[in-house]
Design a protein around this motif. Sequence first.
Motif, PDB file in Angstrom:
ATOM      1  N   LEU A 298      14.518  48.677  40.256  1.00  0.00           N
ATOM      2  CA  LEU A 298      15.647  49.474  40.742  1.00  0.00           C
ATOM      3  C   LEU A 298      16.263  48.789  41.960  1.00  0.00           C
ATOM      4  N   ASP A 299      17.547  48.537  41.868  1.00  0.00           N
ATOM      5  CA  ASP A 299      18.231  47.785  42.920  1.00  0.00           C
ATOM      6  C   ASP A 299      18.750  48.747  43.983  1.00  0.00           C
TER       7      ASP A 299
ATOM      8  N   ALA B 178      22.548  48.762  44.772  1.00  0.00           N
ATOM      9  CA  ALA B 178      23.552  49.081  43.750  1.00  0.00           C
ATOM     10  C   ALA B 178      23.992  50.530  43.897  1.00  0.00           C
TER      11      ALA B 178
ATOM     12  N   ARG C 270      14.492  46.008  32.587  1.00  0.00           N
ATOM     13  CA  ARG C 270      15.642  46.857  32.934  1.00  0.00           C
ATOM     14  C   ARG C 270      15.722  48.069  32.003  1.00  0.00           C
TER      15      ARG C 270
ATOM     16  N   ILE D 196      23.336  53.873  32.684  1.00  0.00           N
ATOM     17  CA  ILE D 196      22.897  53.442  34.019  1.00  0.00           C
ATOM     18  C   ILE D 196      22.188  52.088  34.009  1.00  0.00           C
TER      19      ILE D 196
ATOM     20  N   ARG E 138      23.475  49.189  35.990  1.00  0.00           N
ATOM     21  CA  ARG E 138      23.751  49.522  37.400  1.00  0.00           C
ATOM     22  C   ARG E 138      25.246  49.519  37.698  1.00  0.00           C
TER      23      ARG E 138
ATOM     24  N   LEU F 272      20.383  57.727  42.472  1.00  0.00           N
ATOM     25  CA  LEU F 272      20.956  56.402  42.246  1.00  0.00           C
ATOM     26  C   LEU F 272      22.062  56.078  43.242  1.00  0.00           C
TER      27      LEU F 272
ATOM     28  N   THR G 165      25.202  56.499  42.752  1.00  0.00           N
ATOM     29  CA  THR G 165      26.383  55.989  42.052  1.00  0.00           C
ATOM     30  C   THR G 165      27.539  56.970  42.199  1.00  0.00           C
TER      31      THR G 165
END
Length: 252
Positions: free
Chosen positions: A19-20, A23, A141, A176, A179, A211, A213
Amino acid sequence: GQEPVRPEPWPAAPVLSALDPTAGGTAIAVRGLRHAFNGHTVLDGVDLDVPAGTVLALLGPSGCGKSTLLKALAGLLRPQSGRIEFGSATVCDERRHEPPERRGLGMVFQDYALWPHLSVAQNVAFPLEMRGVPRRERPARVQEALALVGLHEHATRRPSDLSGGQQQRVALARAIVARPRVLLFDEPLSNLDRALRESLCVEIGALLRRLGTTAVYVTHDHEEAHALAHTIARMAHGRIADLVMSKPQDSA
């Protein structure tokens, strides 16, 4: 009477090293967006700001323009005038129209849009193939994305072996996995029964906040909008009628 069937719980996902943390999301700015079909105006000068990392719900009845606005954000429709920016990049104006694959998007649709002949893992891996992620990196991933939606044990199954709620989670994992900077949802829960909608709604909201996002979520369901979104944009007659700040639920 009979006990209502409770939806299967979403298992807690392990936090995986893939998990980045950098991002996050990107800000979206919409200015003066107009579009008409056959002389009928569906977007009438829409102005909208979505700060990075926030969830915006577009709420309103059928025909108010919310799905057309989502398609314009996705690059699936080129509006007749106006401008869309993702962060510092203009993705749409009079001169430019970036296609969906150039916008750094993930999309979740109402009908899941899964390929029946592919396994769950192959469905989720597809965006990584499209973006040229090296083959050796893809399995980790894919497992990461499936773990985040509680489906890491179903990687080899076919979509037809899964329940509607599980299929929608596969669609979410696929959205997702690469990312994306922006996630777009087009009434993703409207085909599910009420109990499952309510539980998935809260779980999706918690995942989006985890996340970080930026997300735009189209719905005609008032409760869904309030459960998920930081801001609710109520649409009417092709315009943003008003903006309401909301306090999204976190799953306990």
